[in-house]
Design a protein around this motif. Sequence first.
Motif, PDB file in Angstrom:
ATOM      1  N   LYS A   1       0.865  -0.944   0.069  1.00  0.00           N
ATOM      2  CA  LYS A   1      -0.130   0.022  -0.120  1.00  0.00           C
ATOM      3  C   LYS A   1       0.706   1.093   0.125  1.00  0.00           C
ATOM      4  O   LYS A   1       1.880   1.169   0.566  1.00  0.00           O
ATOM      5  CB  LYS A   1      -0.876   0.048   1.151  1.00  0.00           C
ATOM      6  CG  LYS A   1      -1.868  -1.205   1.306  1.00  0.00           C
ATOM      7  CD  LYS A   1      -2.783  -0.958   2.485  1.00  0.00           C
ATOM      8  CE  LYS A   1      -3.793  -2.185   2.690  1.00  0.00           C
ATOM      9  NZ  LYS A   1      -4.740  -2.088   3.550  1.00  0.00           N
ATOM     10  N   GLN A   2       0.375   2.183  -0.701  1.00  0.00           N
ATOM     11  CA  GLN A   2       1.027   3.491  -0.644  1.00  0.00           C
ATOM     12  C   GLN A   2       0.872   4.122   0.804  1.00  0.00           C
ATOM     13  O   GLN A   2      -0.198   4.716   1.026  1.00  0.00           O
ATOM     14  CB  GLN A   2       0.637   4.404  -1.878  1.00  0.00           C
ATOM     15  CG  GLN A   2       1.077   3.718  -3.153  1.00  0.00           C
ATOM     16  CD  GLN A   2       0.549   4.964  -4.512  1.00  0.00           C
ATOM     17  OE1 GLN A   2      -0.358   5.644  -4.277  1.00  0.00           O
ATOM     18  NE2 GLN A   2       1.205   4.654  -5.331  1.00  0.00           N
ATOM     19  N   ARG A   3       1.999   4.339   1.381  1.00  0.00           N
ATOM     20  CA  ARG A   3       1.929   5.063   2.827  1.00  0.00           C
ATOM     21  C   ARG A   3       2.108   6.510   2.784  1.00  0.00           C
ATOM     22  O   ARG A   3       2.725   6.826   1.668  1.00  0.00           O
ATOM     23  CB  ARG A   3       3.082   4.330   3.747  1.00  0.00           C
ATOM     24  CG  ARG A   3       2.979   2.874   3.647  1.00  0.00           C
ATOM     25  CD  ARG A   3       3.816   2.406   4.778  1.00  0.00           C
ATOM     26  NE  ARG A   3       3.215   2.981   6.417  1.00  0.00           N
ATOM     27  CZ  ARG A   3       4.208   2.813   7.338  1.00  0.00           C
ATOM     28  NH1 ARG A   3       5.399   2.124   7.361  1.00  0.00           N
ATOM     29  NH2 ARG A   3       3.650   3.278   8.627  1.00  0.00           N
ATOM     30  N   PRO A   4       1.727   7.089   3.655  1.00  0.00           N
ATOM     31  CA  PRO A   4       1.824   8.805   3.584  1.00  0.00           C
ATOM     32  C   PRO A   4       3.386   8.988   3.595  1.00  0.00           C
ATOM     33  O   PRO A   4       4.182   8.277   4.002  1.00  0.00           O
ATOM     34  CB  PRO A   4       1.136   9.065   4.796  1.00  0.00           C
ATOM     35  CG  PRO A   4       0.280   7.914   5.051  1.00  0.00           C
ATOM     36  CD  PRO A   4       0.965   6.782   4.751  1.00  0.00           C
ATOM     37  N   GLY A   5       3.545  10.208   2.632  1.00  0.00           N
ATOM     38  CA  GLY A   5       5.064  10.530   2.520  1.00  0.00           C
ATOM     39  C   GLY A   5       5.609  10.221   1.308  1.00  0.00           C
ATOM     40  O   GLY A   5       6.794  10.677   0.895  1.00  0.00           O
ATOM     41  N   GLN A   6       5.162   9.122   0.737  1.00  0.00           N
ATOM     42  CA  GLN A   6       5.790   8.672  -0.606  1.00  0.00           C
ATOM     43  C   GLN A   6       5.406   9.664  -1.850  1.00  0.00           C
ATOM     44  O   GLN A   6       4.441  10.384  -1.850  1.00  0.00           O
ATOM     45  CB  GLN A   6       5.133   7.478  -1.097  1.00  0.00           C
ATOM     46  CG  GLN A   6       5.609   6.045  -0.179  1.00  0.00           C
ATOM     47  CD  GLN A   6       5.056   5.013  -0.546  1.00  0.00           C
ATOM     48  OE1 GLN A   6       4.252   4.852  -1.627  1.00  0.00           O
ATOM     49  NE2 GLN A   6       5.471   3.939   0.061  1.00  0.00           N
ATOM     50  N   PRO A   7       6.464   9.945  -2.748  1.00  0.00           N
ATOM     51  CA  PRO A   7       6.457  10.855  -3.600  1.00  0.00           C
ATOM     52  C   PRO A   7       5.191  10.579  -4.626  1.00  0.00           C
ATOM     53  O   PRO A   7       5.032   9.519  -5.043  1.00  0.00           O
ATOM     54  CB  PRO A   7       7.588  10.973  -4.256  1.00  0.00           C
ATOM     55  CG  PRO A   7       8.242   9.955  -3.994  1.00  0.00           C
ATOM     56  CD  PRO A   7       7.914   9.477  -2.739  1.00  0.00           C
ATOM     57  N   GLN A   8       4.521  11.544  -4.948  1.00  0.00           N
ATOM     58  CA  GLN A   8       3.418  11.293  -6.170  1.00  0.00           C
ATOM     59  C   GLN A   8       4.063  10.624  -7.424  1.00  0.00           C
ATOM     60  O   GLN A   8       5.271  11.233  -7.961  1.00  0.00           O
ATOM     61  CB  GLN A   8       2.218  12.314  -6.483  1.00  0.00           C
ATOM     62  CG  GLN A   8       3.058  13.666  -7.004  1.00  0.00           C
ATOM     63  CD  GLN A   8       3.020  13.453  -8.574  1.00  0.00           C
ATOM     64  OE1 GLN A   8       2.137  12.593  -9.229  1.00  0.00           O
ATOM     65  NE2 GLN A   8       3.690  14.006  -9.489  1.00  0.00           N
ATOM     66  N   ASP A   9       3.513   9.679  -7.882  1.00  0.00           N
ATOM     67  CA  ASP A   9       3.971   9.035  -9.473  1.00  0.00           C
ATOM     68  C   ASP A   9       2.903   9.185 -10.293  1.00  0.00           C
ATOM     69  O   ASP A   9       3.039   8.249 -11.321  1.00  0.00           O
ATOM     70  CB  ASP A   9       4.467   7.693  -9.069  1.00  0.00           C
ATOM     71  CG  ASP A   9       3.458   6.924  -8.351  1.00  0.00           C
ATOM     72  OD1 ASP A   9       2.320   7.345  -8.296  1.00  0.00           O
ATOM     73  OD2 ASP A   9       3.806   5.692  -7.973  1.00  0.00           O
ATOM     74  N   ASP A  10       1.946  10.127 -10.306  1.00  0.00           N
ATOM     75  CA  ASP A  10       0.997  10.386 -11.498  1.00  0.00           C
ATOM     76  C   ASP A  10       1.536  11.048 -12.536  1.00  0.00           C
ATOM     77  O   ASP A  10       1.365  10.560 -13.690  1.00  0.00           O
ATOM     78  CB  ASP A  10      -0.442  10.613 -10.768  1.00  0.00           C
ATOM     79  CG  ASP A  10      -0.996   9.348  -9.826  1.00  0.00           C
ATOM     80  OD1 ASP A  10      -0.468   8.456  -9.922  1.00  0.00           O
ATOM     81  OD2 ASP A  10      -1.734  10.002  -9.001  1.00  0.00           O
ATOM     82  N   SER A  11       1.868  12.135 -12.425  1.00  0.00           N
ATOM     83  CA  SER A  11       2.179  13.242 -13.331  1.00  0.00           C
ATOM     84  C   SER A  11       3.619  13.436 -13.577  1.00  0.00           C
ATOM     85  O   SER A  11       4.490  13.412 -12.801  1.00  0.00           O
ATOM     86  CB  SER A  11       1.626  14.706 -12.787  1.00  0.00           C
ATOM     87  OG  SER A  11       2.138  15.444 -13.837  1.00  0.00           O
TER      88      SER A  11
END
Length: 453
Positions: free
Chosen positions: A133-143
Amino acid sequence: MLQWTRSGGGRGGVDMGGWRVNERTRRNLLVAILMGMPAWAVAKTPGPRTEAVAAPVKDDPLSGGGVDGVEPPELLLPEEDGAPQAQLEGAMAQALPPPSRTSPGAQPPSVTPLPGADDGAKAEQDANQRKPKQRPGQPQDDSLGENPDAIDDKPRGESQALRVIGRVSARARADERHQYQRNLSIADARVGVRTSLANLEAEVTADLADSQMLKDAFVRLADDRKRFRLYGGQFKTPFLQRSLESSWDLPIQARGLVEEYITETHQMGGRRMGLMGEVRLKQVWGLKVSAGFFQGAIDEAGGRLKEDAAARVSLRPFNFKPLTVGVSTYVSEAMDLARKHAVAADAELKLAGFVFTGEAISGRLPLGPFTAQMLLAQYLIHVGDEWAIQPVAGVEALQLRGDTVRGDGHSLVGGFNVLLGTRFRAQFQTERALRPGDEFPGLQHSIELGARF
Protein backbone atom coordinates in the motif's frame (compact mmCIF):
# COMPACT_ATOMS: atom_id res chain seq x y z
CA MET A 1 -27.20 -64.60 -27.30
CA LEU A 2 -24.90 -67.33 -28.54
CA GLN A 3 -26.69 -70.32 -30.08
CA TRP A 4 -24.81 -73.58 -30.17
CA THR A 5 -26.28 -76.26 -32.52
CA ARG A 6 -24.91 -79.47 -33.74
CA SER A 7 -23.98 -79.60 -37.35
CA GLY A 8 -26.66 -81.47 -39.15
CA GLY A 9 -26.28 -80.27 -42.68
CA GLY A 10 -28.00 -76.92 -42.00
CA ARG A 11 -27.19 -73.84 -44.10
CA GLY A 12 -25.88 -70.39 -43.28
CA GLY A 13 -23.57 -71.46 -40.46
CA VAL A 14 -19.89 -71.99 -39.83
CA ASP A 15 -18.70 -75.43 -38.84
CA MET A 16 -16.58 -75.20 -35.60
CA GLY A 17 -15.44 -78.70 -34.67
CA GLY A 18 -18.77 -80.29 -35.24
CA TRP A 19 -20.72 -77.30 -33.94
CA ARG A 20 -22.24 -74.61 -36.07
CA VAL A 21 -22.46 -70.86 -35.36
CA ASN A 22 -24.63 -68.67 -37.53
CA GLU A 23 -23.40 -65.36 -39.04
CA ARG A 24 -25.04 -63.02 -36.50
CA THR A 25 -23.72 -64.99 -33.57
CA ARG A 26 -20.23 -64.91 -35.05
CA ARG A 27 -20.26 -61.13 -35.31
CA ASN A 28 -21.49 -60.68 -31.77
CA LEU A 29 -18.77 -63.00 -30.57
CA LEU A 30 -16.14 -60.98 -32.48
CA VAL A 31 -17.32 -57.70 -30.93
CA ALA A 32 -17.28 -59.18 -27.46
CA ILE A 33 -13.72 -60.40 -27.99
CA LEU A 34 -12.55 -56.98 -29.22
CA MET A 35 -14.20 -55.14 -26.31
CA GLY A 36 -12.62 -57.48 -23.81
CA MET A 37 -9.06 -57.31 -25.15
CA PRO A 38 -8.03 -54.25 -23.03
CA ALA A 39 -9.10 -56.01 -19.88
CA TRP A 40 -7.10 -59.09 -20.87
CA ALA A 41 -4.02 -56.96 -21.50
CA VAL A 42 -4.21 -55.25 -18.08
CA ALA A 43 -4.63 -58.48 -16.11
CA LYS A 44 -1.32 -59.62 -14.58
CA THR A 45 -2.15 -63.35 -14.40
CA PRO A 46 -4.71 -65.21 -16.39
CA GLY A 47 -7.67 -66.59 -14.53
CA PRO A 48 -8.57 -70.27 -14.40
CA ARG A 49 -9.54 -71.65 -17.76
CA THR A 50 -13.00 -73.14 -18.07
CA GLU A 51 -14.59 -74.86 -20.95
CA ALA A 52 -18.26 -75.36 -21.60
CA VAL A 53 -19.21 -78.88 -22.50
CA ALA A 54 -22.37 -79.25 -24.50
CA ALA A 55 -24.44 -82.34 -23.82
CA PRO A 56 -25.13 -84.42 -26.92
CA VAL A 57 -28.59 -84.03 -28.34
CA LYS A 58 -30.33 -86.73 -30.25
CA ASP A 59 -32.06 -85.97 -33.49
CA ASP A 60 -35.76 -86.76 -33.79
CA PRO A 61 -36.74 -87.47 -37.36
CA LEU A 62 -40.34 -86.68 -36.60
CA SER A 63 -39.60 -83.29 -35.12
CA GLY A 64 -39.23 -81.63 -38.52
CA GLY A 65 -35.69 -80.42 -37.84
CA GLY A 66 -36.29 -79.34 -34.21
CA VAL A 67 -34.15 -80.57 -31.39
CA ASP A 68 -35.83 -80.90 -27.98
CA GLY A 69 -38.53 -78.45 -28.99
CA VAL A 70 -36.06 -75.90 -30.39
CA GLU A 71 -36.64 -74.76 -33.91
CA PRO A 72 -33.75 -74.81 -36.33
CA PRO A 73 -32.09 -71.44 -37.15
CA GLU A 74 -33.61 -69.36 -39.88
CA LEU A 75 -32.01 -69.09 -43.24
CA LEU A 76 -29.75 -66.00 -43.36
CA LEU A 77 -30.52 -63.75 -46.27
CA PRO A 78 -28.07 -61.30 -47.81
CA GLU A 79 -27.98 -58.14 -45.64
CA GLU A 80 -28.09 -54.57 -46.85
CA ASP A 81 -25.04 -52.29 -46.71
CA GLY A 82 -26.10 -50.48 -43.52
CA ALA A 83 -27.18 -53.54 -41.61
CA PRO A 84 -23.72 -54.74 -40.48
CA GLN A 85 -22.90 -51.26 -39.11
CA ALA A 86 -26.20 -51.09 -37.20
CA GLN A 87 -25.63 -54.56 -35.72
CA LEU A 88 -22.08 -53.64 -34.74
CA GLU A 89 -23.26 -50.49 -32.94
CA GLY A 90 -25.93 -52.51 -31.15
CA ALA A 91 -23.37 -55.02 -29.94
CA MET A 92 -21.09 -52.22 -28.67
CA ALA A 93 -24.01 -50.64 -26.83
CA GLN A 94 -24.71 -53.97 -25.12
CA ALA A 95 -21.04 -54.39 -24.15
CA LEU A 96 -20.67 -50.84 -22.67
CA PRO A 97 -22.27 -49.97 -19.29
CA PRO A 98 -25.44 -47.87 -19.52
CA PRO A 99 -25.01 -44.13 -18.83
CA SER A 100 -26.00 -42.93 -15.40
CA ARG A 101 -29.11 -40.82 -15.19
CA THR A 102 -29.75 -38.10 -12.66
CA SER A 103 -33.07 -38.29 -10.96
CA PRO A 104 -35.28 -35.17 -11.04
CA GLY A 105 -34.38 -32.70 -8.26
CA ALA A 106 -30.96 -34.23 -7.61
CA GLN A 107 -27.82 -32.07 -7.75
CA PRO A 108 -25.70 -32.51 -10.85
CA PRO A 109 -22.31 -34.10 -10.27
CA SER A 110 -19.49 -31.68 -9.52
CA VAL A 111 -16.90 -31.16 -12.22
CA THR A 112 -13.30 -30.86 -11.14
CA PRO A 113 -11.52 -28.08 -13.11
CA LEU A 114 -8.52 -29.02 -15.15
CA PRO A 115 -5.13 -28.47 -13.51
CA GLY A 116 -3.94 -24.88 -14.09
CA ALA A 117 -7.38 -23.60 -15.15
CA ASP A 118 -7.56 -21.09 -12.28
CA ASP A 119 -3.83 -20.43 -11.90
CA GLY A 120 -4.10 -17.04 -13.64
CA ALA A 121 -6.85 -15.72 -11.37
CA LYS A 122 -5.09 -17.03 -8.28
CA ALA A 123 -1.79 -15.46 -9.32
CA GLU A 124 -3.48 -12.10 -9.90
CA GLN A 125 -5.16 -12.28 -6.50
CA ASP A 126 -1.85 -13.12 -4.82
CA ALA A 127 -0.14 -10.24 -6.63
CA ASN A 128 -2.78 -7.80 -5.41
CA GLN A 129 -2.34 -9.05 -1.87
CA ARG A 130 1.44 -8.72 -2.09
CA LYS A 131 1.29 -5.23 -3.64
CA PRO A 132 2.37 -2.77 -0.94
CA LYS A 133 0.00 0.00 0.00
CA GLN A 134 1.10 3.57 -0.67
CA ARG A 135 1.95 4.97 2.72
CA PRO A 136 1.87 8.70 3.51
CA GLY A 137 5.01 10.58 2.59
CA GLN A 138 5.75 8.73 -0.63
CA PRO A 139 6.22 10.99 -3.68
CA GLN A 140 3.37 11.16 -6.14
CA ASP A 141 3.97 9.13 -9.29
CA ASP A 142 0.98 10.13 -11.42
CA SER A 143 2.14 13.22 -13.29
CA LEU A 144 5.26 13.14 -15.43
CA GLY A 145 5.42 16.94 -15.44
CA GLU A 146 5.29 17.12 -11.65
CA ASN A 147 7.74 14.37 -10.74
CA PRO A 148 9.43 12.55 -13.66
CA ASP A 149 11.98 10.74 -11.44
CA ALA A 150 9.28 8.99 -9.37
CA ILE A 151 7.66 7.65 -12.53
CA ASP A 152 10.98 6.49 -13.99
CA ASP A 153 11.76 4.57 -10.79
CA LYS A 154 8.51 2.59 -10.91
CA PRO A 155 8.73 -1.03 -12.10
CA ARG A 156 7.65 -1.49 -15.68
CA GLY A 157 4.87 -3.85 -14.68
CA GLU A 158 3.20 -1.12 -12.59
CA SER A 159 3.23 1.56 -15.30
CA GLN A 160 0.00 2.03 -17.23
CA ALA A 161 -0.07 2.69 -20.94
CA LEU A 162 -2.82 5.30 -20.52
CA ARG A 163 -3.44 7.13 -17.25
CA VAL A 164 -6.05 9.77 -16.43
CA ILE A 165 -4.94 12.00 -13.56
CA GLY A 166 -6.73 14.60 -11.50
CA ARG A 167 -6.42 16.72 -8.39
CA VAL A 168 -8.67 19.14 -6.55
CA SER A 169 -8.04 21.39 -3.54
CA ALA A 170 -10.34 23.80 -1.67
CA ARG A 171 -8.85 26.56 0.48
CA ALA A 172 -10.12 28.95 3.16
CA ARG A 173 -7.98 31.94 4.24
CA ALA A 174 -8.16 34.80 6.70
CA ASP A 175 -5.56 37.60 6.26
CA GLU A 176 -4.68 40.29 8.76
CA ARG A 177 -3.99 42.74 5.89
CA HIS A 178 -7.69 42.53 5.00
CA GLN A 179 -9.06 42.59 8.57
CA TYR A 180 -9.18 38.76 8.59
CA GLN A 181 -11.88 38.68 5.99
CA ARG A 182 -12.55 35.06 4.99
CA ASN A 183 -11.67 34.11 1.46
CA LEU A 184 -12.91 30.81 0.03
CA SER A 185 -11.44 29.54 -3.23
CA ILE A 186 -10.62 26.51 -5.33
CA ALA A 187 -6.85 26.42 -5.13
CA ASP A 188 -6.39 23.56 -7.56
CA ALA A 189 -8.62 21.78 -10.07
CA ARG A 190 -6.22 19.86 -12.25
CA VAL A 191 -7.07 17.21 -14.83
CA GLY A 192 -4.87 15.52 -17.38
CA VAL A 193 -3.97 12.43 -19.30
CA ARG A 194 -0.62 10.68 -19.66
CA THR A 195 0.47 7.94 -22.00
CA SER A 196 3.58 5.81 -21.60
CA LEU A 197 5.05 3.63 -24.32
CA ALA A 198 8.40 1.88 -24.59
CA ASN A 199 10.43 4.94 -25.65
CA LEU A 200 7.80 7.66 -25.91
CA GLU A 201 5.78 9.44 -23.25
CA ALA A 202 3.37 12.35 -23.44
CA GLU A 203 1.27 14.33 -21.00
CA VAL A 204 -1.34 17.07 -21.15
CA THR A 205 -2.62 18.69 -17.93
CA ALA A 206 -4.77 21.73 -17.27
CA ASP A 207 -5.75 23.62 -14.13
CA LEU A 208 -9.37 24.70 -14.41
CA ALA A 209 -8.98 27.03 -11.41
CA ASP A 210 -6.07 29.02 -12.90
CA SER A 211 -6.23 31.92 -15.31
CA GLN A 212 -3.48 30.23 -17.34
CA MET A 213 -5.33 26.97 -17.74
CA LEU A 214 -2.75 24.92 -19.66
CA LYS A 215 -0.02 23.55 -17.38
CA ASP A 216 1.89 20.77 -19.12
CA ALA A 217 1.74 19.72 -22.76
CA PHE A 218 4.84 17.89 -23.91
CA VAL A 219 6.32 14.70 -25.31
CA ARG A 220 9.43 12.91 -24.06
CA LEU A 221 11.68 10.55 -25.96
CA ALA A 222 13.97 8.22 -24.03
CA ASP A 223 16.15 5.17 -24.49
CA ASP A 224 15.22 1.79 -23.03
CA ARG A 225 16.95 2.45 -19.71
CA LYS A 226 15.66 6.03 -19.34
CA ARG A 227 19.17 7.45 -19.24
CA PHE A 228 18.97 9.92 -22.13
CA ARG A 229 15.78 11.91 -22.60
CA LEU A 230 14.57 14.70 -24.84
CA TYR A 231 11.63 16.95 -23.90
CA GLY A 232 9.61 19.10 -26.28
CA GLY A 233 6.57 21.26 -25.52
CA GLN A 234 5.53 23.15 -22.40
CA PHE A 235 6.96 21.93 -19.08
CA LYS A 236 8.96 23.08 -16.06
CA THR A 237 12.31 24.71 -16.66
CA PRO A 238 15.24 23.13 -14.72
CA PHE A 239 15.63 26.03 -12.28
CA LEU A 240 15.03 26.21 -8.51
CA GLN A 241 14.50 23.05 -6.54
CA ARG A 242 11.41 24.57 -4.89
CA SER A 243 9.81 25.08 -8.31
CA LEU A 244 10.64 21.59 -9.56
CA GLU A 245 9.09 19.83 -6.56
CA SER A 246 5.53 18.63 -7.02
CA SER A 247 2.98 20.93 -5.42
CA TRP A 248 1.35 17.83 -3.92
CA ASP A 249 4.58 16.64 -2.30
CA LEU A 250 5.38 20.14 -1.02
CA PRO A 251 4.25 20.26 2.64
CA ILE A 252 3.19 23.93 2.47
CA GLN A 253 0.24 25.38 0.57
CA ALA A 254 2.26 27.73 -1.68
CA ARG A 255 5.85 27.77 -2.91
CA GLY A 256 6.76 30.86 -0.88
CA LEU A 257 7.42 34.53 -1.46
CA VAL A 258 10.95 34.01 -2.92
CA GLU A 259 9.80 31.61 -5.65
CA GLU A 260 6.79 33.79 -6.40
CA TYR A 261 8.92 36.94 -6.67
CA ILE A 262 11.44 35.32 -9.07
CA THR A 263 9.22 33.19 -11.31
CA GLU A 264 5.98 35.21 -11.44
CA THR A 265 7.01 38.82 -10.88
CA HIS A 266 10.23 38.70 -12.92
CA GLN A 267 9.38 35.72 -15.17
CA MET A 268 12.48 33.62 -14.54
CA GLY A 269 11.75 29.91 -14.57
CA GLY A 270 8.41 28.25 -14.16
CA ARG A 271 6.62 26.48 -17.02
CA ARG A 272 7.68 27.50 -20.52
CA MET A 273 7.58 26.31 -24.09
CA GLY A 274 10.96 24.87 -24.99
CA LEU A 275 13.28 22.02 -25.89
CA MET A 276 15.41 20.28 -23.25
CA GLY A 277 17.85 17.40 -23.10
CA GLU A 278 18.48 15.35 -19.99
CA VAL A 279 20.93 12.71 -18.81
CA ARG A 280 20.31 10.58 -15.70
CA LEU A 281 22.94 8.10 -14.52
CA LYS A 282 21.89 6.35 -11.31
CA GLN A 283 25.15 4.42 -11.02
CA VAL A 284 27.25 7.63 -11.02
CA TRP A 285 26.13 9.07 -7.66
CA GLY A 286 22.63 9.50 -9.05
CA LEU A 287 23.87 12.16 -11.47
CA LYS A 288 21.23 14.12 -13.36
CA VAL A 289 21.98 16.89 -15.87
CA SER A 290 19.26 18.95 -17.59
CA ALA A 291 19.68 21.85 -20.01
CA GLY A 292 17.53 23.54 -22.62
CA PHE A 293 16.27 26.65 -24.39
CA PHE A 294 12.88 28.16 -23.61
CA GLN A 295 10.49 30.78 -24.85
CA GLY A 296 11.33 34.30 -23.68
CA ALA A 297 9.32 36.42 -21.28
CA ILE A 298 6.81 39.14 -22.18
CA ASP A 299 7.99 42.73 -21.74
CA GLU A 300 5.99 45.67 -20.43
CA ALA A 301 4.75 46.52 -23.94
CA GLY A 302 3.39 42.99 -24.45
CA GLY A 303 6.10 41.85 -26.85
CA ARG A 304 7.89 38.53 -26.67
CA LEU A 305 11.57 38.67 -25.74
CA LYS A 306 14.26 36.39 -27.10
CA GLU A 307 14.81 32.86 -25.87
CA ASP A 308 15.99 32.02 -22.35
CA ALA A 309 18.36 29.24 -21.24
CA ALA A 310 18.25 27.10 -18.10
CA ALA A 311 20.30 24.21 -16.71
CA ARG A 312 20.57 22.13 -13.56
CA VAL A 313 22.95 19.48 -12.17
CA SER A 314 22.13 17.28 -9.16
CA LEU A 315 23.74 14.25 -7.53
CA ARG A 316 24.09 12.22 -4.31
CA PRO A 317 27.66 12.62 -3.01
CA PHE A 318 29.42 9.29 -2.39
CA ASN A 319 26.13 7.50 -3.16
CA PHE A 320 24.76 8.68 0.19
CA LYS A 321 21.07 8.36 -0.68
CA PRO A 322 19.64 10.56 2.13
CA LEU A 323 21.54 13.59 0.75
CA THR A 324 20.97 15.26 -2.63
CA VAL A 325 22.71 18.45 -3.73
CA GLY A 326 22.17 20.49 -6.87
CA VAL A 327 23.07 23.65 -8.75
CA SER A 328 20.80 25.43 -11.25
CA THR A 329 20.96 28.58 -13.35
CA TYR A 330 18.64 30.68 -15.48
CA VAL A 331 19.55 33.32 -18.06
CA SER A 332 16.94 35.54 -19.69
CA GLU A 333 17.56 36.52 -23.30
CA ALA A 334 20.56 34.22 -23.38
CA MET A 335 21.42 35.13 -26.97
CA ASP A 336 21.25 38.89 -26.37
CA LEU A 337 21.75 41.25 -23.46
CA ALA A 338 21.05 38.81 -20.61
CA ARG A 339 19.65 41.53 -18.39
CA LYS A 340 18.32 38.98 -15.88
CA HIS A 341 20.12 35.92 -14.59
CA ALA A 342 20.39 33.88 -11.40
CA VAL A 343 22.28 30.94 -9.91
CA ALA A 344 20.92 28.71 -7.14
CA ALA A 345 22.43 25.98 -4.95
CA ASP A 346 20.17 23.56 -3.10
CA ALA A 347 20.40 20.55 -0.77
CA GLU A 348 17.95 18.01 0.62
CA LEU A 349 18.55 15.71 3.59
CA LYS A 350 16.24 12.87 4.62
CA LEU A 351 17.12 11.34 7.97
CA ALA A 352 15.11 9.41 10.60
CA GLY A 353 11.76 10.71 9.41
CA PHE A 354 12.97 14.30 9.06
CA VAL A 355 13.29 16.08 5.72
CA PHE A 356 15.33 19.28 5.49
CA THR A 357 15.55 21.32 2.29
CA GLY A 358 17.54 24.49 1.78
CA GLU A 359 18.29 26.74 -1.18
CA ALA A 360 20.39 29.87 -1.69
CA ILE A 361 19.97 32.12 -4.74
CA SER A 362 21.99 34.98 -6.14
CA GLY A 363 21.39 36.96 -9.33
CA ARG A 364 20.58 40.18 -11.02
CA LEU A 365 17.26 41.80 -11.88
CA PRO A 366 16.53 45.02 -13.78
CA LEU A 367 16.26 46.70 -10.36
CA GLY A 368 19.72 45.48 -9.35
CA PRO A 369 21.38 42.47 -7.75
CA PHE A 370 19.49 40.31 -5.28
CA THR A 371 19.99 37.36 -2.93
CA ALA A 372 17.51 34.97 -1.33
CA GLN A 373 17.45 32.02 1.06
CA MET A 374 14.86 29.31 1.74
CA LEU A 375 14.78 26.66 4.46
CA LEU A 376 12.05 24.09 5.12
CA ALA A 377 11.79 21.29 7.71
CA GLN A 378 9.18 18.56 8.09
CA TYR A 379 8.65 15.40 10.08
CA LEU A 380 6.33 12.47 9.42
CA ILE A 381 4.50 10.69 12.26
CA HIS A 382 2.71 7.54 11.10
CA VAL A 383 -0.59 6.68 12.77
CA GLY A 384 -1.35 3.15 11.60
CA ASP A 385 -0.70 2.03 8.06
CA GLU A 386 -2.54 4.77 6.16
CA TRP A 387 -2.79 7.85 8.39
CA ALA A 388 0.02 10.25 9.26
CA ILE A 389 0.56 13.66 10.87
CA GLN A 390 3.18 15.94 9.33
CA PRO A 391 4.41 18.99 11.28
CA VAL A 392 6.16 21.56 9.08
CA ALA A 393 8.08 24.82 9.58
CA GLY A 394 9.87 27.10 7.13
CA VAL A 395 11.63 30.41 6.82
CA GLU A 396 12.50 32.56 3.78
CA ALA A 397 14.42 35.80 3.22
CA LEU A 398 14.86 38.10 0.21
CA GLN A 399 17.33 40.99 -0.16
CA LEU A 400 17.31 43.47 -3.05
CA ARG A 401 20.46 45.63 -3.30
CA GLY A 402 19.88 47.94 -6.25
CA ASP A 403 21.36 51.39 -6.71
CA THR A 404 17.98 53.07 -6.56
CA VAL A 405 15.74 50.40 -5.06
CA ARG A 406 16.59 48.53 -1.89
CA GLY A 407 14.39 46.31 0.18
CA ASP A 408 13.97 43.19 2.24
CA GLY A 409 11.35 40.55 2.54
CA HIS A 410 10.88 37.62 4.87
CA SER A 411 8.42 34.90 5.75
CA LEU A 412 7.90 32.49 8.63
CA VAL A 413 5.43 29.64 8.18
CA GLY A 414 4.33 26.81 10.44
CA GLY A 415 1.57 24.24 10.71
CA PHE A 416 0.77 20.58 10.27
CA ASN A 417 -0.80 18.28 7.72
CA VAL A 418 -3.07 15.25 8.13
CA LEU A 419 -2.42 12.64 5.44
CA LEU A 420 -4.46 9.63 4.36
CA GLY A 421 -2.24 7.45 2.18
CA THR A 422 -1.11 9.45 -0.83
CA ARG A 423 -4.60 10.44 -2.00
CA PHE A 424 -5.91 12.88 0.62
CA ARG A 425 -4.48 15.61 2.80
CA ALA A 426 -5.70 18.36 5.11
CA GLN A 427 -3.34 21.31 5.71
CA PHE A 428 -3.52 23.77 8.60
CA GLN A 429 -1.05 26.62 8.20
CA THR A 430 -0.16 30.00 9.68
CA GLU A 431 2.22 32.46 8.00
CA ARG A 432 3.70 35.78 9.03
CA ALA A 433 5.33 37.51 6.08
CA LEU A 434 6.60 40.80 4.79
CA ARG A 435 6.19 40.58 1.04
CA PRO A 436 7.60 42.95 -1.58
CA GLY A 437 5.34 46.00 -1.62
CA ASP A 438 4.03 45.54 1.93
CA GLU A 439 4.53 48.29 4.51
CA PHE A 440 4.40 45.94 7.49
CA PRO A 441 4.28 42.18 8.10
CA GLY A 442 0.94 40.46 8.09
CA LEU A 443 -0.50 37.30 9.62
CA GLN A 444 -2.46 34.81 7.58
CA HIS A 445 -4.33 31.64 8.61
CA SER A 446 -5.41 29.05 6.06
CA ILE A 447 -6.94 25.60 5.76
CA GLU A 448 -6.77 23.49 2.63
CA LEU A 449 -8.36 20.14 1.80
CA GLY A 450 -7.10 18.24 -1.24
CA ALA A 451 -7.46 14.91 -2.97
CA ARG A 452 -5.93 13.37 -6.08
CA PHE A 453 -6.94 10.47 -8.28
